[in-house]
Write an enzyme that holds these catalytic residues in place. Structure first.
Site, PDB file in Angstrom:
ATOM      1  N   GLY A 184     -10.862 -17.894 -49.126  1.00 46.19           N
ATOM      2  CA  GLY A 184     -10.180 -16.650 -48.758  1.00 46.19           C
ATOM      3  C   GLY A 184     -10.620 -15.474 -49.619  1.00 46.19           C
ATOM      4  O   GLY A 184     -11.450 -15.625 -50.526  1.00 46.19           O
ATOM      5  N   GLN A 185     -10.042 -14.317 -49.348  1.00 47.63           N
ATOM      6  CA  GLN A 185     -10.441 -13.084 -50.040  1.00 47.63           C
ATOM      7  C   GLN A 185     -10.185 -13.145 -51.544  1.00 47.63           C
ATOM      8  O   GLN A 185     -11.070 -12.898 -52.355  1.00 47.63           O
ATOM      9  CB  GLN A 185      -9.683 -11.884 -49.468  1.00 47.63           C
ATOM     10  CG  GLN A 185     -10.000 -11.574 -48.019  1.00 47.63           C
ATOM     11  CD  GLN A 185      -9.338 -10.287 -47.572  1.00 47.63           C
ATOM     12  OE1 GLN A 185      -9.930  -9.213 -47.639  1.00 47.63           O
ATOM     13  NE2 GLN A 185      -8.104 -10.385 -47.118  1.00 47.63           N
TER      14      GLN A 185
ATOM     15  N   ALA B 264      -2.843 -20.092 -48.836  1.00 47.65           N
ATOM     16  CA  ALA B 264      -1.580 -19.834 -48.135  1.00 47.65           C
ATOM     17  C   ALA B 264      -1.812 -19.755 -46.637  1.00 47.65           C
ATOM     18  O   ALA B 264      -2.930 -19.487 -46.177  1.00 47.65           O
ATOM     19  CB  ALA B 264      -0.954 -18.527 -48.626  1.00 47.65           C
ATOM     20  N   TYR B 265      -0.755 -19.985 -45.905  1.00 48.24           N
ATOM     21  CA  TYR B 265      -0.738 -19.736 -44.463  1.00 48.24           C
ATOM     22  C   TYR B 265      -0.310 -18.276 -44.332  1.00 48.24           C
ATOM     23  O   TYR B 265       0.829 -17.931 -44.611  1.00 48.24           O
ATOM     24  CB  TYR B 265       0.273 -20.665 -43.797  1.00 48.24           C
ATOM     25  CG  TYR B 265       0.314 -20.590 -42.282  1.00 48.24           C
ATOM     26  CD1 TYR B 265      -0.139 -21.645 -41.501  1.00 48.24           C
ATOM     27  CD2 TYR B 265       0.825 -19.466 -41.625  1.00 48.24           C
ATOM     28  CE1 TYR B 265      -0.089 -21.589 -40.114  1.00 48.24           C
ATOM     29  CE2 TYR B 265       0.871 -19.395 -40.243  1.00 48.24           C
ATOM     30  CZ  TYR B 265       0.412 -20.467 -39.498  1.00 48.24           C
ATOM     31  OH  TYR B 265       0.462 -20.407 -38.126  1.00 48.24           O
TER      32      TYR B 265
ATOM     33  N   THR C   2       4.147 -12.442 -52.159  1.00 48.12           N
ATOM     34  CA  THR C   2       3.910 -11.318 -51.262  1.00 48.12           C
ATOM     35  C   THR C   2       5.049 -10.305 -51.250  1.00 48.12           C
ATOM     36  O   THR C   2       6.203 -10.650 -51.552  1.00 48.12           O
ATOM     37  CB  THR C   2       3.707 -11.858 -49.826  1.00 48.12           C
ATOM     38  OG1 THR C   2       3.691 -10.785 -48.888  1.00 48.12           O
ATOM     39  CG2 THR C   2       4.844 -12.807 -49.425  1.00 48.12           C
ATOM     40  N   ASP C   3       4.718  -9.079 -50.872  1.00 49.27           N
ATOM     41  CA  ASP C   3       5.732  -8.045 -50.648  1.00 49.27           C
ATOM     42  C   ASP C   3       6.680  -8.432 -49.512  1.00 49.27           C
ATOM     43  O   ASP C   3       7.781  -7.900 -49.399  1.00 49.27           O
ATOM     44  CB  ASP C   3       5.056  -6.705 -50.326  1.00 49.27           C
ATOM     45  CG  ASP C   3       4.076  -6.796 -49.167  1.00 49.27           C
ATOM     46  OD1 ASP C   3       3.218  -7.703 -49.198  1.00 49.27           O
ATOM     47  OD2 ASP C   3       4.139  -5.980 -48.238  1.00 49.27           O
TER      48      ASP C   3
ATOM     49  N   TYR D 140       7.081 -16.058 -42.319  1.00 48.80           N
ATOM     50  CA  TYR D 140       6.051 -16.096 -43.371  1.00 48.80           C
ATOM     51  C   TYR D 140       6.662 -15.718 -44.723  1.00 48.80           C
ATOM     52  O   TYR D 140       6.484 -16.430 -45.718  1.00 48.80           O
ATOM     53  CB  TYR D 140       4.910 -15.133 -43.015  1.00 48.80           C
ATOM     54  CG  TYR D 140       4.025 -14.765 -44.175  1.00 48.80           C
ATOM     55  CD1 TYR D 140       3.161 -15.696 -44.755  1.00 48.80           C
ATOM     56  CD2 TYR D 140       4.050 -13.478 -44.725  1.00 48.80           C
ATOM     57  CE1 TYR D 140       2.361 -15.363 -45.839  1.00 48.80           C
ATOM     58  CE2 TYR D 140       3.259 -13.145 -45.801  1.00 48.80           C
ATOM     59  CZ  TYR D 140       2.421 -14.086 -46.365  1.00 48.80           C
ATOM     60  OH  TYR D 140       1.638 -13.753 -47.440  1.00 48.80           O
TER      61      TYR D 140
ATOM     62  N   LYS E 156       7.140 -18.036 -48.225  1.00 53.02           N
ATOM     63  CA  LYS E 156       6.599 -17.617 -49.528  1.00 53.02           C
ATOM     64  C   LYS E 156       7.712 -17.532 -50.573  1.00 53.02           C
ATOM     65  O   LYS E 156       7.507 -17.855 -51.743  1.00 53.02           O
ATOM     66  CB  LYS E 156       5.864 -16.282 -49.399  1.00 53.02           C
ATOM     67  CG  LYS E 156       4.591 -16.344 -48.560  1.00 53.02           C
ATOM     68  CD  LYS E 156       3.552 -17.305 -49.107  1.00 53.02           C
ATOM     69  CE  LYS E 156       2.900 -16.788 -50.375  1.00 53.02           C
ATOM     70  NZ  LYS E 156       1.838 -17.705 -50.863  1.00 53.02           N
TER      71      LYS E 156
ATOM     72  N   TRP F 253      -1.039  -5.995 -49.083  1.00 56.68           N
ATOM     73  CA  TRP F 253      -2.103  -5.301 -48.339  1.00 56.68           C
ATOM     74  C   TRP F 253      -3.502  -5.527 -48.924  1.00 56.68           C
ATOM     75  O   TRP F 253      -4.221  -4.584 -49.239  1.00 56.68           O
ATOM     76  CB  TRP F 253      -1.797  -3.805 -48.289  1.00 56.68           C
ATOM     77  CG  TRP F 253      -0.524  -3.405 -47.624  1.00 56.68           C
ATOM     78  CD1 TRP F 253       0.563  -4.180 -47.352  1.00 56.68           C
ATOM     79  CD2 TRP F 253      -0.183  -2.096 -47.137  1.00 56.68           C
ATOM     80  NE1 TRP F 253       1.549  -3.454 -46.731  1.00 56.68           N
ATOM     81  CE2 TRP F 253       1.123  -2.163 -46.583  1.00 56.68           C
ATOM     82  CE3 TRP F 253      -0.848  -0.880 -47.120  1.00 56.68           C
ATOM     83  CZ2 TRP F 253       1.764  -1.061 -46.024  1.00 56.68           C
ATOM     84  CZ3 TRP F 253      -0.213   0.220 -46.571  1.00 56.68           C
ATOM     85  CH2 TRP F 253       1.079   0.126 -46.025  1.00 56.68           C
TER      86      TRP F 253
END
Length: 285
Positions: free
Chosen positions: A10-11, A60-61, A101-102, A125, A129, A150
């Site tokens: 992933g990123q 993560a999904y 995550t936010d 989601y 998390k 983001w």
């Protein structure tokens, strides 16, 4: 330092591994083909075998809309996978960084959320998390929970790449203009995570680039910096219905990060410029 990184394909995971290598760490990056994190015995055996000093859990999904209907898989990856990795980290006496995550927040109000604010996810989601966050705190002794927002990076798909692709055939785009947050460059984020994992300043952190914008403003900046003449129409969340509800306010306070002595990340516009140069270099290669 010997560091196991999940989500290497992933990123964020990709950048953590590559930057960690340049810093001289022993980086072990794994993707879903290398390790099925939803298989408890596989996770425990893998971690026991390599004996990492730290685990940075980026896997993560993340398909926000799909998660509303694919609940079993979203839960398996984000909750059970995290639980198994956390237990393996404790067994190995390894530090554990969990990427959250936010979306654990409901997006109410206009002020930035602090680490001490009560999460209240409005989508599945975000719920998974948040469940992961709680498990990490219950299971691991040496834990960090890092909430991000983001993200855009070299490896994988993201909003920046989507806007550039659409600009090839469109001169006008409708983009949501009432959801606010901080674009986050994975290159900058990875450096903070690697800085963090070498400390014992455990706890919950919000980590994203400095400054806030909405998605439409983000798109406008992408086109401006890329010298592309694309008109961006600001539309409401209601005009762009999606399967999952998204928080309108994803602003997160990063004061704690600075208070604890970590380097703040650059402003998002500056990091976007760096990223666009990187994309251009990739194309020219």
């Amino acid at each position: 330092m010997k560091i196991l990184v999940t989500g290497y394909t992933g990123q964020l995971g990709y950048d953590v591994v590559e930057i960690g290598k340049t810093q001289g760490h022993d980086m072990i990056g794994v993707g879903s083909r290398d390790l099925d994190i939803t298989n408890e015995s596989s996770v425990m055996a893998f971690v026991e075998d390599i004996k990492p000093e730290a685990i940075i859990h980026c896997a993560a999904y993340t398909a926000v809309d799909k998660a509303e209907d694919d609940k079993e898989n979203a839960w398996a990856v984000n909750v059970l996978g995290t639980k198994y990795l956390a237990a393996a980290a404790k067994s190995a006496d390894a530090k554990f960084i969990y990427i959250s995550t936010d979306y654990v927040f409901d997006g109410s109000g206009n002020t930035p959320f602090k680490e001490t604010d009560q999460p209240n996810p409005i989508g599945y989601y975000g719920q998974t998390k948040y469940e992961g966050e709680q498990l990490v705190q219950q299971i691991v002794d040496k834990w960090f929970v890092v909430r991000i927002s983001w993200v855009f990076g070299r490896n994988g798909n993201n909003f920046v790449k989507t806007m550039l692709r659409l600009a090839e055939t469109r001169q006008e785009l409708n983009v949501v203009g009432d959801q606010y947050g901080s674009p986050t460059y994975t290159y900058d984020l990875a450096k903070v995570l690697l800085e963090m994992v070498q400390t014992d300043k455990y706890g919950i952190y919000h980590v994203s680039n400095e400054g806030y914008c909405n998605w439409a403003q983000f798109a406008e900046e992408i086109f401006a910096q890329s010298n592309l003449d694309v008109r961006v129409n600001h539309i409401t969340t209601e005009e762009y219905p999606t399967r999952a509800k998204r928080p309108k306010n994803s602003r997160m306070s990063k004061e704690k990060l600075v208070e604890k002595g970590f380097h703040p990340m650059p402003r998002w516009q500056e990091s976007l410029s760096h990223y666009l140069q990187e994309l251009k270099f990739e194309v020219e290669k």
